[in-house]
Design a protein around this motif. Structure first.
Motif, PDB file in Angstrom:
ATOM      1  N   ALA A   1       0.779  -0.954   0.083  1.00  0.00           N
ATOM      2  CA  ALA A   1       0.014  -0.229  -0.130  1.00  0.00           C
ATOM      3  C   ALA A   1       0.720   1.229  -0.093  1.00  0.00           C
ATOM      4  N   GLY A   2       1.903   1.462   0.704  1.00  0.00           N
ATOM      5  CA  GLY A   2       2.805   2.532   0.789  1.00  0.00           C
ATOM      6  C   GLY A   2       3.496   2.467  -0.602  1.00  0.00           C
ATOM      7  N   MET A   3       4.161   1.523  -1.194  1.00  0.00           N
ATOM      8  CA  MET A   3       4.957   1.607  -2.198  1.00  0.00           C
ATOM      9  C   MET A   3       3.971   2.085  -3.218  1.00  0.00           C
ATOM     10  N   ASP A   4       2.703   1.548  -3.458  1.00  0.00           N
ATOM     11  CA  ASP A   4       1.723   2.086  -4.275  1.00  0.00           C
ATOM     12  C   ASP A   4       1.353   3.569  -4.361  1.00  0.00           C
ATOM     13  N   SER A   5       1.499   3.967  -2.995  1.00  0.00           N
ATOM     14  CA  SER A   5       1.138   5.436  -2.852  1.00  0.00           C
ATOM     15  C   SER A   5       2.169   6.432  -3.262  1.00  0.00           C
ATOM     16  N   CYS A   6       3.305   5.901  -2.798  1.00  0.00           N
ATOM     17  CA  CYS A   6       4.583   6.649  -3.603  1.00  0.00           C
ATOM     18  C   CYS A   6       4.883   6.497  -4.935  1.00  0.00           C
ATOM     19  N   LEU A   7       4.592   5.225  -5.449  1.00  0.00           N
ATOM     20  CA  LEU A   7       4.849   5.200  -6.991  1.00  0.00           C
ATOM     21  C   LEU A   7       3.766   6.101  -7.606  1.00  0.00           C
ATOM     22  N   SER A   8       2.196   6.255  -7.170  1.00  0.00           N
ATOM     23  CA  SER A   8       1.392   6.903  -7.820  1.00  0.00           C
ATOM     24  C   SER A   8       1.784   8.492  -7.818  1.00  0.00           C
ATOM     25  N   VAL A   9       2.460   8.868  -6.530  1.00  0.00           N
ATOM     26  CA  VAL A   9       2.795  10.379  -6.693  1.00  0.00           C
ATOM     27  C   VAL A   9       3.945  10.606  -7.588  1.00  0.00           C
ATOM     28  N   LEU A  10       5.044   9.820  -7.560  1.00  0.00           N
ATOM     29  CA  LEU A  10       6.005  10.185  -8.571  1.00  0.00           C
ATOM     30  C   LEU A  10       5.595   9.664 -10.038  1.00  0.00           C
ATOM     31  N   THR A  11       4.567   8.861 -10.325  1.00  0.00           N
ATOM     32  CA  THR A  11       4.040   8.767 -11.657  1.00  0.00           C
ATOM     33  C   THR A  11       3.445  10.022 -11.990  1.00  0.00           C
ATOM     34  N   ASN A  12       2.647  10.701 -11.157  1.00  0.00           N
ATOM     35  CA  ASN A  12       2.081  11.795 -11.344  1.00  0.00           C
ATOM     36  C   ASN A  12       2.878  12.911 -11.554  1.00  0.00           C
ATOM     37  N   LEU A  13       4.098  13.151 -10.813  1.00  0.00           N
ATOM     38  CA  LEU A  13       5.152  14.119 -10.888  1.00  0.00           C
ATOM     39  C   LEU A  13       5.913  14.033 -12.409  1.00  0.00           C
ATOM     40  N   ALA A  14       6.028  12.829 -12.859  1.00  0.00           N
ATOM     41  CA  ALA A  14       6.762  12.524 -14.092  1.00  0.00           C
ATOM     42  C   ALA A  14       5.834  13.053 -15.237  1.00  0.00           C
ATOM     43  N   GLN A  15       4.417  12.852 -15.123  1.00  0.00           N
ATOM     44  CA  GLN A  15       3.562  13.007 -16.238  1.00  0.00           C
ATOM     45  C   GLN A  15       3.604  14.669 -16.288  1.00  0.00           C
ATOM     46  N   GLN A  16       3.378  15.426 -14.966  1.00  0.00           N
ATOM     47  CA  GLN A  16       3.492  16.788 -15.292  1.00  0.00           C
ATOM     48  C   GLN A  16       4.790  17.246 -15.650  1.00  0.00           C
ATOM     49  N   GLN A  17       5.945  16.796 -15.354  1.00  0.00           N
ATOM     50  CA  GLN A  17       7.267  17.049 -16.027  1.00  0.00           C
ATOM     51  C   GLN A  17       7.002  16.923 -17.515  1.00  0.00           C
ATOM     52  N   GLN A  18       6.552  15.777 -17.997  1.00  0.00           N
ATOM     53  CA  GLN A  18       6.513  15.664 -19.375  1.00  0.00           C
ATOM     54  C   GLN A  18       5.323  16.538 -20.139  1.00  0.00           C
ATOM     55  N   GLN A  19       4.455  16.788 -19.494  1.00  0.00           N
ATOM     56  CA  GLN A  19       3.587  17.914 -20.029  1.00  0.00           C
ATOM     57  C   GLN A  19       4.168  19.290 -20.172  1.00  0.00           C
ATOM     58  N   THR A  20       4.926  19.570 -19.039  1.00  0.00           N
ATOM     59  CA  THR A  20       5.610  20.997 -19.299  1.00  0.00           C
ATOM     60  C   THR A  20       6.817  21.005 -20.109  1.00  0.00           C
ATOM     61  N   ARG A  21       7.368  19.802 -20.417  1.00  0.00           N
ATOM     62  CA  ARG A  21       8.534  19.720 -21.436  1.00  0.00           C
ATOM     63  C   ARG A  21       7.637  19.831 -22.870  1.00  0.00           C
TER      64      ARG A  21
END
Length: 143
Positions: free
Chosen positions: A94-114
């Motif tokens: 559950a903890g790993m999933d939560s952190c991976l979800s946050v990191l995935t969202n951050l990566a998607q936001q960075q890609q959208q910005t780029r």
């Protein structure tokens, strides 16, 4: 050493090695609107929400990043983290999933910005090319 102690020691080592994701439930964090740097690299001061982790504990900075900066780790309702407790595979997942979800969202936001930056550069280059073509058309022809 029996099989249970090997498994328990392996799970404990795995939990410690991945940033102390022990005894956590997924945090219900608000979506992050901007790219967030870890506290260790930033200048803002966050306070760890766990009453049982002192600032001089070796895992304090990791927990501060995971709970305070990224919001992907939450403790128990009484405000504790209980880092000395054994973690179940369910809690770890559950903890790993939560952190991976946050990191995935951050990566998607960075890609959208780029992508937006690249699109802006392409638009500017197309405009410059158009301007150059107009200037070329206005030049007198050479003989």
């Amino acid at each position: 050493m029996n099989a249970n102690s090997v498994i328990q020691n392996g799970v404990l080592a795995l939990g410690l090695g991945l940033g102390i994701l022990a005894a956590i439930a997924p945090a219900q964090a608000e979506p992050v609107d901007a790219v967030v740097e870890p506290v260790a690299q930033g200048t803002e001061q966050l306070v760890l929400p766990f009453t049982d982790v002192s600032p001089d504990h070796w895992a304090y900075e990791a927990l501060l990043n995971l709970a305070g900066t990224y919001g992907c780790v939450s403790g128990y309702p009484d405000g504790t983290f209980r880092g000395e407790d054994t973690v179940t595979r369910y809690e770890f997942a559950a903890g790993m999933d939560s952190c991976l979800s946050v990191l995935t969202n951050l990566a998607q936001q960075q890609q959208q910005t780029r992508d937006q930056e690249v699109r802006s550069l392409i638009d500017a280059m197309e405009q410059s090319l158009s301007d150059l073509r107009e200037l070329e058309a206005d030049l007198p022809e050479a003989t």
